[in-house]
Design a protein around this motif. Structure first.
Motif, PDB file in Angstrom:
ATOM      1  N   ASP A 116      -3.372 -10.360   0.277  1.00  0.00           N
ATOM      2  CA  ASP A 116      -4.067  -9.444   1.175  1.00  0.00           C
ATOM      3  C   ASP A 116      -4.132  -8.026   0.623  1.00  0.00           C
ATOM      4  OD1 ASP A 116      -4.495 -11.470   3.063  1.00  0.00           O
ATOM      5  OD2 ASP A 116      -2.500 -11.162   3.934  1.00  0.00           O
ATOM      6  N   GLY A 117      -3.668  -7.860  -0.614  1.00  0.00           N
ATOM      7  CA  GLY A 117      -3.706  -6.546  -1.244  1.00  0.00           C
ATOM      8  C   GLY A 117      -2.397  -5.796  -1.109  1.00  0.00           C
ATOM      9  N   PHE A 136      -7.892  -4.556  -6.683  1.00  0.00           N
ATOM     10  CA  PHE A 136      -7.087  -3.604  -5.908  1.00  0.00           C
ATOM     11  C   PHE A 136      -7.534  -2.177  -6.188  1.00  0.00           C
ATOM     12  CE2 PHE A 136      -3.173  -6.640  -5.934  1.00  0.00           C
ATOM     13  CZ  PHE A 136      -3.808  -7.437  -5.006  1.00  0.00           C
ATOM     14  N   THR A 137      -7.776  -1.873  -7.463  1.00  0.00           N
ATOM     15  CA  THR A 137      -8.179  -0.513  -7.833  1.00  0.00           C
ATOM     16  C   THR A 137      -9.512  -0.152  -7.196  1.00  0.00           C
ATOM     17  OG1 THR A 137      -6.996  -0.701  -9.934  1.00  0.00           O
ATOM     18  CG2 THR A 137      -8.685   1.011  -9.779  1.00  0.00           C
ATOM     19  N   THR A 138     -10.428  -1.113  -7.193  1.00  0.00           N
ATOM     20  CA  THR A 138     -11.738  -0.870  -6.596  1.00  0.00           C
ATOM     21  C   THR A 138     -11.630  -0.646  -5.094  1.00  0.00           C
ATOM     22  OG1 THR A 138     -12.761  -2.247  -8.301  1.00  0.00           O
ATOM     23  CG2 THR A 138     -14.056  -1.805  -6.328  1.00  0.00           C
ATOM     24  N   GLU A 139     -10.775  -1.430  -4.438  1.00  0.00           N
ATOM     25  CA  GLU A 139     -10.654  -1.353  -2.980  1.00  0.00           C
ATOM     26  C   GLU A 139      -9.886  -0.118  -2.508  1.00  0.00           C
ATOM     27  OE1 GLU A 139      -8.767  -4.964  -1.921  1.00  0.00           O
ATOM     28  OE2 GLU A 139     -10.397  -6.252  -2.617  1.00  0.00           O
ATOM     29  N   THR A 140      -8.813   0.236  -3.224  1.00  0.00           N
ATOM     30  CA  THR A 140      -7.923   1.297  -2.741  1.00  0.00           C
ATOM     31  C   THR A 140      -8.141   2.633  -3.417  1.00  0.00           C
ATOM     32  OG1 THR A 140      -6.170   0.803  -4.357  1.00  0.00           O
ATOM     33  CG2 THR A 140      -6.173  -0.461  -2.295  1.00  0.00           C
ATOM     34  N   GLY A 141      -8.766   2.626  -4.577  1.00  0.00           N
ATOM     35  CA  GLY A 141      -8.924   3.877  -5.311  1.00  0.00           C
ATOM     36  C   GLY A 141      -7.687   4.262  -6.097  1.00  0.00           C
ATOM     37  N   GLN A 142      -6.602   3.526  -5.923  1.00  0.00           N
ATOM     38  CA  GLN A 142      -5.378   3.787  -6.689  1.00  0.00           C
ATOM     39  C   GLN A 142      -5.408   2.954  -7.965  1.00  0.00           C
ATOM     40  OE1 GLN A 142      -1.731   3.269  -4.543  1.00  0.00           O
ATOM     41  NE2 GLN A 142      -0.459   3.254  -6.387  1.00  0.00           N
ATOM     42  N   SER A 143      -5.156   3.590  -9.084  1.00  0.00           N
ATOM     43  CA  SER A 143      -5.289   2.903 -10.356  1.00  0.00           C
ATOM     44  C   SER A 143      -4.101   1.988 -10.630  1.00  0.00           C
ATOM     45  CB  SER A 143      -5.401   3.921 -11.500  1.00  0.00           C
ATOM     46  OG  SER A 143      -5.438   3.262 -12.745  1.00  0.00           O
ATOM     47  N   TYR A 144      -4.398   0.722 -10.905  1.00  0.00           N
ATOM     48  CA  TYR A 144      -3.377  -0.243 -11.309  1.00  0.00           C
ATOM     49  C   TYR A 144      -3.627  -0.779 -12.716  1.00  0.00           C
ATOM     50  CZ  TYR A 144      -1.972  -0.419  -6.401  1.00  0.00           C
ATOM     51  OH  TYR A 144      -1.519  -0.096  -5.156  1.00  0.00           O
ATOM     52  N   VAL A 145      -4.729  -0.354 -13.315  1.00  0.00           N
ATOM     53  CA  VAL A 145      -5.131  -0.910 -14.607  1.00  0.00           C
ATOM     54  C   VAL A 145      -5.187   0.207 -15.636  1.00  0.00           C
ATOM     55  CG1 VAL A 145      -6.883  -2.177 -15.870  1.00  0.00           C
ATOM     56  CG2 VAL A 145      -6.472  -2.704 -13.467  1.00  0.00           C
ATOM     57  N   GLY A 146      -4.387   0.069 -16.680  1.00  0.00           N
ATOM     58  CA  GLY A 146      -4.409   1.024 -17.773  1.00  0.00           C
ATOM     59  C   GLY A 146      -4.559   0.309 -19.094  1.00  0.00           C
ATOM     60  N   ARG A 147      -4.532   1.057 -20.153  1.00  0.00           N
ATOM     61  CA  ARG A 147      -4.715   0.492 -21.500  1.00  0.00           C
ATOM     62  C   ARG A 147      -3.650  -0.556 -21.805  1.00  0.00           C
ATOM     63  NH1 ARG A 147      -6.469   2.299 -26.946  1.00  0.00           N
ATOM     64  NH2 ARG A 147      -5.109   1.241 -28.446  1.00  0.00           N
ATOM     65  N   VAL A 166      -4.633 -12.981 -17.271  1.00  0.00           N
ATOM     66  CA  VAL A 166      -6.051 -12.890 -16.909  1.00  0.00           C
ATOM     67  C   VAL A 166      -6.226 -12.763 -15.404  1.00  0.00           C
ATOM     68  CG1 VAL A 166      -8.255 -14.100 -16.921  1.00  0.00           C
ATOM     69  CG2 VAL A 166      -6.808 -14.114 -18.973  1.00  0.00           C
ATOM     70  N   ASP A 167      -5.634 -13.682 -14.646  1.00  0.00           N
ATOM     71  CA  ASP A 167      -5.811 -13.660 -13.195  1.00  0.00           C
ATOM     72  C   ASP A 167      -5.227 -12.392 -12.588  1.00  0.00           C
ATOM     73  OD1 ASP A 167      -7.068 -16.095 -13.307  1.00  0.00           O
ATOM     74  OD2 ASP A 167      -5.242 -17.243 -12.880  1.00  0.00           O
ATOM     75  N   GLY A 168      -4.090 -11.982 -13.107  1.00  0.00           N
ATOM     76  CA  GLY A 168      -3.471 -10.773 -12.581  1.00  0.00           C
ATOM     77  C   GLY A 168      -4.306  -9.544 -12.845  1.00  0.00           C
ATOM     78  N   LEU A 169      -4.914  -9.468 -14.024  1.00  0.00           N
ATOM     79  CA  LEU A 169      -5.742  -8.311 -14.354  1.00  0.00           C
ATOM     80  C   LEU A 169      -6.965  -8.259 -13.440  1.00  0.00           C
ATOM     81  CD1 LEU A 169      -6.204  -5.891 -16.184  1.00  0.00           C
ATOM     82  CD2 LEU A 169      -7.385  -7.402 -17.788  1.00  0.00           C
ATOM     83  N   VAL A 170      -7.600  -9.396 -13.230  1.00  0.00           N
ATOM     84  CA  VAL A 170      -8.763  -9.442 -12.330  1.00  0.00           C
ATOM     85  C   VAL A 170      -8.351  -9.009 -10.926  1.00  0.00           C
ATOM     86  CG1 VAL A 170     -10.452 -10.967 -11.239  1.00  0.00           C
ATOM     87  CG2 VAL A 170      -9.944 -11.198 -13.686  1.00  0.00           C
TER      88      VAL A 170
END
Length: 829
Positions: A697-698, A726-737, A717-721
């Protein structure tokens, strides 16, 4: 991308931008880029541009391109390259000739010593540069705190060690500032000089630590060292006046001279002492013997080793001096023990006979002093002083250094000696460990090392009767000491021997060990049980519980037991609990302890031991302890122990604790913990699936957000997707280099470089297909598109798998590549 008129477009750029563009092309592209950058730079009129491109080409070892670029370059370009150095590997005579001319121009152009030295270090010249390097080192001004100067001189030492040493020797004579370690560089050069000027520097009355005096001492020959020793012996006589009052200035002079003698070459010191040994009195002998006992501090550069011939000569002197002192009949035990220490620095089986005589003499007189002190009610000051100083460890160190079968046989004779028996056993144990245990490379270890308990336990299970010659001898002595009529002294010695022998493979000794446990006082019992644990044997938890209870009882009258010295007597017992059976009884024992002793800090060593426990219940006990005292959740040792179990159950428990908020707190490094937890989650697929289910549920709470951040350490792979969503929905960044890099590449340990790794690309076709599908319209602005572009950037840096298609999904009809402005570009173009 750059079009057909690339050379013209790049040539029209301002020079500052132009050189960086060409440098990036040469540094990052394939052969086509090397060719392009070389062709453009070759026709460029700016020498800085040429030199900058050469930097990139040289780093990539594109030697052919370098030679092509600079073979017709002007003097200005060569002047820049001569300043930088490092082109001596270009095997083109015309290039090397031009570089040499540029260096000659620089040497006559008033350049600094540092620049001249830099040029020489990287020049192709050999012995012909010796004089120039020596001259520069002798005259240059440098800053000991400046890293560049230190690294440059390190390179000089590698290439021109003798020239560096000669230049430093001139600086010593001229009292110029010396670099750090100049004395060691001079010693390594092998100089042996009979030089009055250098001797005068070594004899100067300056501070105890004087760089010039120590450097000068490092090159002195036997005659000069002899004069240094004479001054040392003279200084010793005035350290105290006739009334015994200490003279601080004389003491500083004495210790300063001794430190300088410690810097002298080994062969010079041996020869100088040999000359003075003939007429030396016993006091002088002690002082001379101590000169041979200098330490190396574990640093080869600082060592002044004695060669085999020197060690043999030291051994001969030691035996002669020992004979002389024993013949006197009444020489102080301390002085004789000094010779034993000297023998430990030049070990030889030939010492054993005289060492035995020295030890027997020491033991005989030590017993006499103890009897005299006892008879006087411990009021005879001289006898008490002697009784309080056994001087036995000097002999133990000497026997340990002589690691031979003859030493072991001699130690058997002393196992039942009241005063030397335990030390003899330790010599035997040291020989066994030396022959059978791997070397411990951790010089500084806090607490007891339980890392080998599991291996010992497995060996014991495989062969319960396994024993060792050393243990047989030790337990044989114990058997003779623990007969029913044994005295208290014999019982005490038997326990001490048991503590040493129990750590070795000792076969089936249950009856003897139980007897020793019954005889041992509280703290000796803890040490005996610890030896059993370290040997792989199990111990009953009741024995440990009783010891803890006795410690608290004793503390009622001796309060210092719990309030001073970090309550070490209690800690000696607590560290045993993880290895006692059944370990499930551990929480109840801790629960009964007073509040002050249940502080997480007090329990750290015990908690750490749980990860080395051989019990299957250790994991559950670890989590039970924290459930009963939540303060442990914020303790670094508890978290590290929980992580070391490295099991699915431990990982799930830690995830649940994270979600519940039990691990929240300001006392712990949250970022570091996320990395550790993320690594544990990624290791087990069932735990990863469990975490994904929790986040279906995020990241709706702070704790779930923390869990999401942990996944980002190695998401798959699944975790990154999921994290992109989550980043798109919340605006909080969870994905970095780092998260993306972990999915599209792996780190493979390097075969050639310890501690390093190679980054190897792995196929990520499925991930790229999913990301492309997530871009939608206007895809270049979406997070998925940014991830795709970052993957392309990583492919540019580390390469791409051969089987991975360039376009993620041709059937989709979507445009590729997805282009977007480079955020690292200075002007955004």
């Amino acid at each position: 991308m750059l079009g057909n008129d690339t050379p013209t477009r790049i040539a029209s750029l301002p020079s500052e931008i132009r050189k960086h563009v060409l440098h990036e092309i040469a540094a990052n592209s394939g052969n086509d880029g090397l060719d392009l950058a070389t062709a453009i730079a070759r026709s460029d009129s700016d020498p800085e541009v040429k030199a900058t491109v050469v930097d990139a080409l040289s780093f990539r070892r594109a030697d052919r391109h370098v030679a092509d670029l600079i073979k017709e370059a002007g003097e200005a370009t060569y002047d820049i390259l001569a300043q930088k150095g490092y082109l001596d590997h270009i095997a083109v005579d015309a290039v090397q000739q031009e570089l040499q001319r540029a260096r000659e121009r620089r040497s006559t152009g008033g350049i600094s010593h540092i620049e001249r030295l830099l040029s020489l270090v990287y020049s192709p010249g050999g012995d012909e540069c010796y004089a120039d390097v020596t001259e520069i080192v002798a005259e240059m001004e440098f800053d000991r705190k400046r890293d560049g100067d230190r690294y440059l001189l390190y390179e000089v030492r590698n290439r021109y060690p003798q020239a560096l040493a000669v230049g430093l020797l001139r600086r010593v004579r001229e009292r110029r500032e010396l670099i750090y370690g100049a004395d060691n560089i001079l010693a390594a050069a092998g100089f042996v000089l009979e030089d009055d000027e250098l001797l005068g520097i070594a004899l100067e009355e300056t501070n105890r630590h004087d760089d010039h005096a120590e450097a000068a001492s490092s090159v002195l020959g036997p005659i000069a060292v002899g004069r240094l020793i004479d001054a040392y012996l003279t200084a010793r006589k005035v350290v105290r006046d006739a009334n015994g009052k200490y003279n601080q200035a004389a003491g500083d002079r004495y210790h300063g001279l001794r430190a300088r003698i410690g810097h002298t070459p080994g062969a010079s010191l041996v020869a100088a002492v040999q000359v003075r040994a003939v007429n030396a009195n016993n006091e002088d002998i002690v002082q001379l013997a101590e000169l041979f006992s200098r330490g190396t501090y574990g640093d080869e550069d600082r060592a002044r080793p004695f060669n085999e011939e020197g060690l043999t000569a030291i051994g001969v002197l030691a035996r002669e001096w020992a004979e002389r002192m024993l013949a006197a009949g009444d020489e102080k035990r301390l002085r004789i023990a000094t010779i034993a220490t000297m023998m430990s620095h030049a070990p030889s089986v030939e010492h054993l006979t005289i060492l035995k005589r020295m030890l027997d003499d020491n033991l005989r007189r030590y017993r006499a002093f103890r009897e005299k002190a006892t008879a006087s009610g411990w009021r005879d000051r001289d006898a008490v002083h002697e009784a309080q100083h056994p001087h036995l460890h000097e002999y133990q160190r000497a026997f340990m250094a002589i690691n031979a079968q003859e030493t072991a046989m001699l130690m058997h004779e002393y196992l039942t000696d009241e005063h030397f028996g335990e030390l003899a056993a330790r010599v035997l144990a040291a020989q066994w460990f030396e022959a059978n245990e791997p070397k411990d490379d951790k010089k500084f270890r806090i607490g007891v090392d339980f890392s080998r308990v599991e291996a010992r336990r497995e060996a014991l299970v495989a062969d319960p009767n396994a024993t060792s010659v050393e243990a047989e001898a030790i337990f044989g002595a114990i058997e003779t000491l623990i007969v029913d009529s044994s005295s208290d002294a014999h019982a005490k010695l038997a326990v001490s021997l048991g503590i040493v022998g129990a750590r070795l493979p000792h076969g089936q000794r249950d009856a003897t060990i139980q007897k020793l446990i019954s005889l041992a006082p509280r703290q000796a019992r803890a040490a005996l049980l610890l030896s059993l644990v370290l040997s792989g044997e199990g111990i009953n938890i009741k024995l440990v519980a009783d010891g803890i209870a006795e410690t608290f009882e004793a503390a009622k009258t001796e309060t210092w037991i719990l309030t001073e010295s970090d309550a070490y007597q209690l800690r000696d017992w607590l560290r045993l609990l993880p290895f006692a059976t059944p370990v499930t009884g551990l929480p109840a024992i801790v629960r009964r302890m007073p509040d002050a002793q249940r502080e997480p800090r007090m329990l750290e060593e015990m908690v750490g031991g749980l990860s080395a426990s051989c019990s299957d219940d250790a994991e559950g006990v670890t989590f039970t302890l924290a459930e009963e005292d939540p303060r442990l959740y914020q303790n670094h040792q508890w978290r590290a122990t929980a992580m070391r179990f490295n099991t699915v159950s431990a990982a799930r428990r830690l995830v649940d604790l994270t979600v519940s908020g039990a691990l929240d707190g300001k006392l712990y490094d949250g970022w570091h913990w996320q990395r550790e937890l993320g690594g544990l989650i990624s290791e087990f697929s069932e735990v990863r699936a469990y975490v994904h289910d929790l986040l279906k549920d995020g990241p709706t709470t702070k704790q779930l957000a923390s869990l999401a951040s942990a996944i980002a350490e190695d998401p798959g792979v699944d975790g990154l997707v999921m994290l992109i969503g989550f980043t798109t929905e919340t605006g909080q960044s969870y994905v970095g280099r780092q998260a993306i890099e972990s999915v599209v590449s792996e780190r493979v340990p390097s075969e050639d470089w310890q501690g390093a790794y190679d980054i190897v690309p792995i196929v990520a076709t499925e991930l790229r297909r999913k990301l492309l599908a997530m871009t939608g319209r206007g895809g270049e602005d979406s997070l998925a598109a940014r991830c795709l572009n970052l993957i392309d950037q990583l492919r540019d840096e580390y390469g791409a798998p051969e089987s991975e298609p360039r376009h993620p999904d041709l059937a989709s009809g979507r445009r590729w590549p997805i282009l977007k402005p480079n955020p690292d570009a200075g002007d955004g173009n």
